[in-house]
Design a protein around this motif. Structure first.
Motif, short mmCIF file in Angstrom:
data_model
loop_
_atom_site.label_atom_id
_atom_site.label_comp_id
_atom_site.label_asym_id
_atom_site.label_seq_id
_atom_site.Cartn_x
_atom_site.Cartn_y
_atom_site.Cartn_z
N PHE A 261 1.18 -1.41 0.15
CA PHE A 261 -0.36 0.03 0.22
C PHE A 261 0.56 1.30 0.07
CE2 PHE A 261 0.06 -1.41 4.32
CZ PHE A 261 0.81 -0.19 4.47
N VAL A 262 0.06 2.46 -0.62
CA VAL A 262 1.11 3.69 -1.08
C VAL A 262 -0.05 4.97 0.44
CG1 VAL A 262 1.20 5.50 -1.78
CG2 VAL A 262 2.15 3.69 -2.57
N LEU A 263 0.12 5.32 1.45
CA LEU A 263 -0.38 6.24 2.33
C LEU A 263 0.70 6.97 2.52
CD1 LEU A 263 -1.73 5.12 5.70
CD2 LEU A 263 0.59 6.70 5.65
N THR A 264 -0.13 8.55 2.66
CA THR A 264 0.18 9.76 2.59
C THR A 264 -0.53 10.57 3.83
OG1 THR A 264 -0.92 11.30 0.62
CG2 THR A 264 1.25 9.99 -0.18
N THR A 265 -0.04 11.58 4.00
CA THR A 265 -1.45 12.49 4.62
C THR A 265 -1.62 13.65 3.92
OG1 THR A 265 0.76 13.65 4.99
CG2 THR A 265 0.48 12.62 6.70
N SER B 241 12.31 13.24 5.33
CA SER B 241 10.70 12.28 4.98
C SER B 241 10.23 13.50 4.22
CB SER B 241 10.41 11.82 5.95
OG SER B 241 9.26 11.40 5.81
N GLY B 242 9.52 12.80 3.29
CA GLY B 242 8.72 13.85 3.19
C GLY B 242 6.89 13.46 2.84
N GLY B 243 6.18 12.31 3.74
CA GLY B 243 5.57 12.00 4.42
C GLY B 243 5.05 11.13 3.27
N ILE B 244 6.07 10.79 2.31
CA ILE B 244 4.69 9.55 1.72
C ILE B 244 5.52 8.00 1.87
CG2 ILE B 244 4.95 8.68 -1.19
CD1 ILE B 244 5.52 11.71 -1.39
N TYR B 245 4.76 6.64 1.78
CA TYR B 245 5.05 5.78 2.45
C TYR B 245 5.02 5.05 1.58
CZ TYR B 245 4.70 9.13 6.44
OH TYR B 245 4.87 10.53 7.58
N GLY B 246 5.55 3.93 1.17
CA GLY B 246 5.13 2.72 0.43
C GLY B 246 5.09 1.49 1.47
N LEU B 247 4.34 0.77 1.50
CA LEU B 247 4.68 -0.27 2.42
C LEU B 247 4.88 -1.72 2.07
CD1 LEU B 247 4.51 1.46 5.95
CD2 LEU B 247 6.94 1.00 5.01
N THR B 248 4.83 -2.60 2.66
CA THR B 248 3.97 -4.03 1.97
C THR B 248 3.69 -4.28 4.03
OG1 THR B 248 5.99 -4.69 3.01
CG2 THR B 248 6.07 -5.23 0.65
N PRO B 249 2.77 -5.25 3.49
CA PRO B 249 1.44 -5.43 4.78
C PRO B 249 2.72 -6.12 5.84
CG PRO B 249 1.09 -7.02 2.77
CD PRO B 249 2.17 -6.44 2.45
N CYS B 250 3.65 -6.64 5.92
CA CYS B 250 4.43 -6.73 7.42
C CYS B 250 4.79 -5.94 8.12
CB CYS B 250 5.20 -7.81 6.95
SG CYS B 250 6.70 -5.93 5.83
N ALA B 251 4.86 -4.15 7.83
CA ALA B 251 4.54 -3.14 8.23
C ALA B 251 4.15 -3.01 9.89
CB ALA B 251 4.57 -2.10 7.19
N LEU B 252 2.55 -3.47 9.24
CA LEU B 252 1.25 -3.78 9.88
C LEU B 252 2.19 -4.37 11.15
CD1 LEU B 252 -1.52 -3.56 7.45
CD2 LEU B 252 -0.70 -1.82 8.48
N ALA B 253 2.35 -5.32 10.99
CA ALA B 253 2.48 -5.87 12.41
C ALA B 253 3.56 -4.37 13.56
CB ALA B 253 3.37 -6.99 12.28
N THR B 254 4.44 -4.59 12.56
CA THR B 254 5.40 -2.97 13.63
C THR B 254 4.43 -1.65 14.46
OG1 THR B 254 7.28 -4.01 12.35
CG2 THR B 254 7.35 -1.45 13.05
N LEU B 255 3.56 -1.43 13.28
CA LEU B 255 2.26 -0.22 13.98
C LEU B 255 1.72 -1.06 15.12
CD1 LEU B 255 1.24 2.36 12.97
CD2 LEU B 255 -0.51 1.26 11.93
N ARG B 256 1.49 -2.40 14.81
CA ARG B 256 0.84 -2.78 15.77
C ARG B 256 1.24 -2.53 16.91
NH1 ARG B 256 -1.46 -6.19 13.69
NH2 ARG B 256 -3.56 -6.16 13.19
N ARG B 257 2.73 -3.20 17.28
CA ARG B 257 3.85 -3.55 17.93
C ARG B 257 3.90 -2.02 18.66
NH1 ARG B 257 5.24 -8.30 15.67
NH2 ARG B 257 7.25 -6.63 14.71
#
Length: 232
Positions: free
Chosen positions: A98-102, A168-184
């Motif tokens: 996914f790609v996410l920005t503010t 950082s430009g506030g533009i994030y492209g991440l694979t799903p494994c990043a969500l486990a880090t977010l939860r922690r």
């Protein structure tokens, strides 16, 4: 690939400067910032854009959905962008990157198209777990400096300038494994996107940087003119 926008901030600094318009609805070149991002994401291939917004923008987002905009939204008031991303997790979970920005992140559309192509290629090749938009242009009160090696592998996220070239430009492209880090991060009581990004590195994820020429964060009324000048 999924696309998402964090638009739950209050825009307090804009409000202090006399702007009563909710931040996602502030116009850049005659176009609301949230609409601009949705348009750009759709042009990049998004079938749906997930948005977290606060109640001040809820009616507008709903009206755009009713008008046929490919939006999926959730209404929350959150203490930080990291917590806003956490609220988006149910929409981002799965096998797709996914790609996410503010919502207040303004960049050149052509550069974003190149960024998406690079991210898709990177994911297909299994080269890294994330591609972060960075820039050498510094116009932020508290920039997050990004230290990289010569191959644009990210080595650290720093609060102080220790000779890194990028912020950082506030533009994030991440694979799903990043969500486990977010939860922690949330479970540990952490906050702020920069701490999440540091945690990604601590958890062993491989992150690369993608340089944009300029990225403008619209935090102040004066930033609107800067953003419009960038797009011209």
């Amino acid at each position: 690939m999924r696309y998402a926008v964090i638009a739950a901030g209050e825009g307090s600094r804009l409000a202090q400067e006399g702007m009563t318009t909710p931040k996602p609805l502030v116009k850049i070149g005659g176009e609301c910032m949230v609409d601009r991002l949705v348009r750009i994401f759709v042009a990049a291939g998004a079938k749906e854009v997930c948005v977290v917004c606060n109640p001040s923008s809820e009616a507008y987002i709903k009206s755009r959905q009713e008008a046929g905009a490919p939006l999926r939204s959730i209404v929350r008031t959150t203490p930080s962008s990291m917590h806003s991303m956490y609220e988006l997790m149910p929409m981002l979970e799965g096998d797709e990157p996914f790609v996410l920005t503010t919502v207040d992140t303004v960049f050149r559309e052509s550069e974003f198209q190149d960024y998406v192509a690079a991210f898709e290629k990177m994911v297909a090749a299994g080269e890294a777990d994330g591609l972060m938009g960075v820039t050498t242009y510094i116009d932020d009160e508290k920039p997050l400096y990004v230290a990289t090696d010569d191959d644009l592998n990210i080595r650290a996220f720093l609060d102080a300038d220790e000779n890194p070239r990028y912020v950082s430009g506030g533009i994030y492209g991440l694979t799903p494994c990043a969500l486990a880090t977010l939860r922690r991060c949330v479970d540990r009581g952490e906050s702020r996107m920069r701490n999440f990004q540091r945690a990604l590195l601590s958890d062993g994820l491989q992150l690369k940087a993608f340089p944009f020429t300029k990225v403008i964060d619209v935090d102040h009324a004066g930033d609107i003119a800067k953003a419009e000048a960038l797009l011209r």
